[in-house]
Design an enzyme around this catalytic site. Structure first.
Site, PDB file in Angstrom:
ATOM      1  N   GLU A 169       0.807  -1.227   0.000  1.00  0.00           N
ATOM      2  CA  GLU A 169       0.000   0.000   0.000  1.00  0.00           C
ATOM      3  C   GLU A 169       0.839   1.276   0.000  1.00  0.00           C
ATOM      4  O   GLU A 169       0.791   2.061   0.965  1.00  0.00           O
ATOM      5  CB  GLU A 169      -0.953   0.000   1.199  1.00  0.00           C
ATOM      6  CG  GLU A 169      -1.882  -1.198   1.249  1.00  0.00           C
ATOM      7  CD  GLU A 169      -2.865  -1.152   2.431  1.00  0.00           C
ATOM      8  OE1 GLU A 169      -2.673  -0.326   3.341  1.00  0.00           O
ATOM      9  OE2 GLU A 169      -3.810  -1.943   2.441  1.00  0.00           O
ATOM     10  N   GLU A 353      -5.439  -8.500   1.078  1.00  0.00           N
ATOM     11  CA  GLU A 353      -6.034  -8.099   2.369  1.00  0.00           C
ATOM     12  C   GLU A 353      -7.515  -7.844   2.176  1.00  0.00           C
ATOM     13  O   GLU A 353      -7.927  -7.156   1.242  1.00  0.00           O
ATOM     14  CB  GLU A 353      -5.429  -6.794   2.918  1.00  0.00           C
ATOM     15  CG  GLU A 353      -4.075  -6.947   3.529  1.00  0.00           C
ATOM     16  CD  GLU A 353      -3.533  -5.635   4.086  1.00  0.00           C
ATOM     17  OE1 GLU A 353      -4.323  -4.766   4.524  1.00  0.00           O
ATOM     18  OE2 GLU A 353      -2.301  -5.479   4.082  1.00  0.00           O
TER      19      GLU A 353
HETATM   20  O1  IFM Z   1      -4.026  -2.701   9.410  1.00  0.00           O
HETATM   21  C1  IFM Z   1      -3.985  -2.224   8.106  1.00  0.00           C
HETATM   22  C2  IFM Z   1      -2.814  -2.835   7.366  1.00  0.00           C
HETATM   23  O2  IFM Z   1      -1.617  -2.572   7.998  1.00  0.00           O
HETATM   24  C3  IFM Z   1      -2.735  -2.281   5.961  1.00  0.00           C
HETATM   25  N1  IFM Z   1      -3.996  -2.382   5.278  1.00  0.00           N
HETATM   26  C4  IFM Z   1      -5.175  -1.939   5.973  1.00  0.00           C
HETATM   27  C5  IFM Z   1      -5.243  -2.564   7.355  1.00  0.00           C
HETATM   28  C6  IFM Z   1      -6.515  -2.087   8.084  1.00  0.00           C
HETATM   29  O3  IFM Z   1      -6.502  -0.709   8.236  1.00  0.00           O
END
Ligand code: IFM
Length: 445
Positions: A169, A353
């Protein structure tokens, strides 16, 4: 379960990987065995973290990793996605911390022993503080430093890794870290965000080159987060606002890595907000990807007004939301996957994710996180539908294995499928973990 057959189709695809994800700073602790990072510094800033906590101890995964990996295996997952802490490997004086490398090598060996695939992220927001002191992601040299770190890690890990991710990200590192300042290192200013983003993308490209040289047979790629933007009304201004938001937040990262160019928006940015692009940079950034990781949590509505080309709105009244106040809207994931597939010549995708925070409580030895059960089921369903429509998706990872340090929210937001009591460090699989496990173990029969 509605359309349940599609979910079981997804789970029974022979090579479809179902995994669970974490990141180093959010769970490890063991801070005394590494260099300080930007989040250690940021956590000391009054008001930066909602509960004034830090990552010094976190989930104590540094000592409990064995137990945590056993859980991943016992729950029936195929893969574990985790990140390496840059400040645990590279010391401020330029030397290498062998104990840091050994820590991750032990984890990788244990994963192999248990036949779990290792998805290794090289950067999940943990910039060494000594690098930030030289300008951090606003300094081009940081990209070179990241390539050196990639070389050290990939040489030491050898063939133990299944899939490498360069950055997780980069939007969050650049925009939240250097433009709005709500994440470490807490810099604020529209003139910083896209400069930081460019150096991050350059770091990605250089790191991909190192991986191609050192471990050519291991899959490599990047993980981007996507927020689908929806116009708040039918009018053309609102539609335009949604497109501009998409260009700033999503396409600004995807287009350079896939096509070696920034969106046309680049030419409309005020001069002082433009990245410093040197000849050859865009070719470095656009290294061929073996896969693209897609992180999805929610969608957003946008409008435009006199001052803003686009303005992000809170979720609509009565829309179901998570504890982060993020709207729960699985169909936006399906549509996003179809749109990406339509707009680009994509490499295979992994959903790297997906998950939600909820206000979970232990009651009589159980955590009944029904909302998360439905969230995961419906989003996996959306993935299955996108696959049926022809999108090449190879896996799905739940965020997250454990309740953990949720950045500026501290420990107040629980994303885990396993509950963590932060006083005793006791782990307790929630209903979501148990149900997923039933699905996975049935599939493995
Ligand atoms: O916890 C975060 C993660 O570190 C990166 N993506 C989003 C998640 C939730 O906010």
């Amino acid at each position: 379960m509605a359309n349940g057959f599609k979910l079981s189709n997804l789970l029974s695809q022979p090579d479809f990987v179902v995994g669970v994800a974490t990141s180093s700073f959010q769970i490890e602790g063991g801070a005394e065995f590494r260099e300080p990072c930007i989040w250690d510094t940021f956590c000391k800033k009054p008001g930066a973290i909602k509960d004034a906590s830090d990552g010094l101890f976190a989930c104590d995964h540094y000592s409990r990793w064995h137990e945590d990996i056993a859980l991943v295996d016992e729950l029936g997952f195929d893969a574990y996605r985790f990140s390496v802490s840059w400040p645990r490997i590279m010391c401020a004086d330029g030397s290498i911390n062998q104990a840091g490398l050994d820590f991750y090598i032990s984890i990788l060996d244990e994963l192999k022993r248990r036949n779990l695939k290792a998805f290794v992220t090289l950067y999940h927001w943990e910039l060494p503080q000594y690098i930030e002191d030289q300008g951090g992601w606003l300094n081009r040299d940081t990209a070179q430093a990241f390539a050196i770190y990639t070389d050290v890690v990939s040489s030491a890990f050898g063939q133990r890794v299944d899939t490498y991710t360069t950055l997780n990200e980069p939007f969050c590192s650049a925009y939240l870290g250097y433009e709005t300042g709500i994440h470490a290192p807490g810099k604020k200013g529209a003139q910083y965000g896209k400069k930081a983003a460019h150096n991050l993308l350059l770091a990605h490209g250089l790191s991909m080159q190192v991986l191609a040289r050192n471990v050519p047979k291991i899959r490599r790629g990047i993980v981007l987060n996507f927020t689908p933007f929806y116009a708040s009304s039918e009018d053309s201004q609102a539609q335009h606002a949604a497109e501009v938001a998409h260009d700033h937040f999503n396409d600004w990262y995807l287009r350079p890595v896939l096509q070696g160019e920034y969106p046309e928006l680049l030419n409309r940015l005020p001069q002082n907000e433009r990245p410093d692009i040197e000849p050859g940079d865009m070719q470095i950034i656009a290294q061929p990807l073996d896969y693209l990781g897609v992180n999805y949590y929610t969608r957003s509505f946008v409008v435009s007004d006199e001052q803003h080309e686009f303005k992000i709105l809170p979720p609509p009244d009565k829309a179901p939301v998570t504890a982060m106040n993020w709207e729960i809207f699985p169909d936006a994931l399906r549509k996003l996957l179809l749109k990406l597939n339509n707009d680009y010549n994509l490499p295979p995708l992994y959903i790297t994710e997906n998950g939600m925070a909820s206000d979970d409580k232990v009651h009589q030895g159980e955590v009944k996180d029904e909302l998360r059960v439905a969230y995961l089921r419906d989003h996996m369903q959306a993935v299955a539908q996108a696959m049926e429509a022809g999108v090449d998706i190879r896996g799905y990872f739940v965020w997250s294995l454990l309740d953990n340090f949720e950045w500026a929210e501290g420990y107040l937001k629980r994303f885990g499928i396993v509950h963590v009591d932060f006083n005793t460090q006791q782990r307790l699989p929630k209903q979501s973990a148990l149900l997923l496990s039933t699905w996975l173990l049935q599939r493995n029969k």
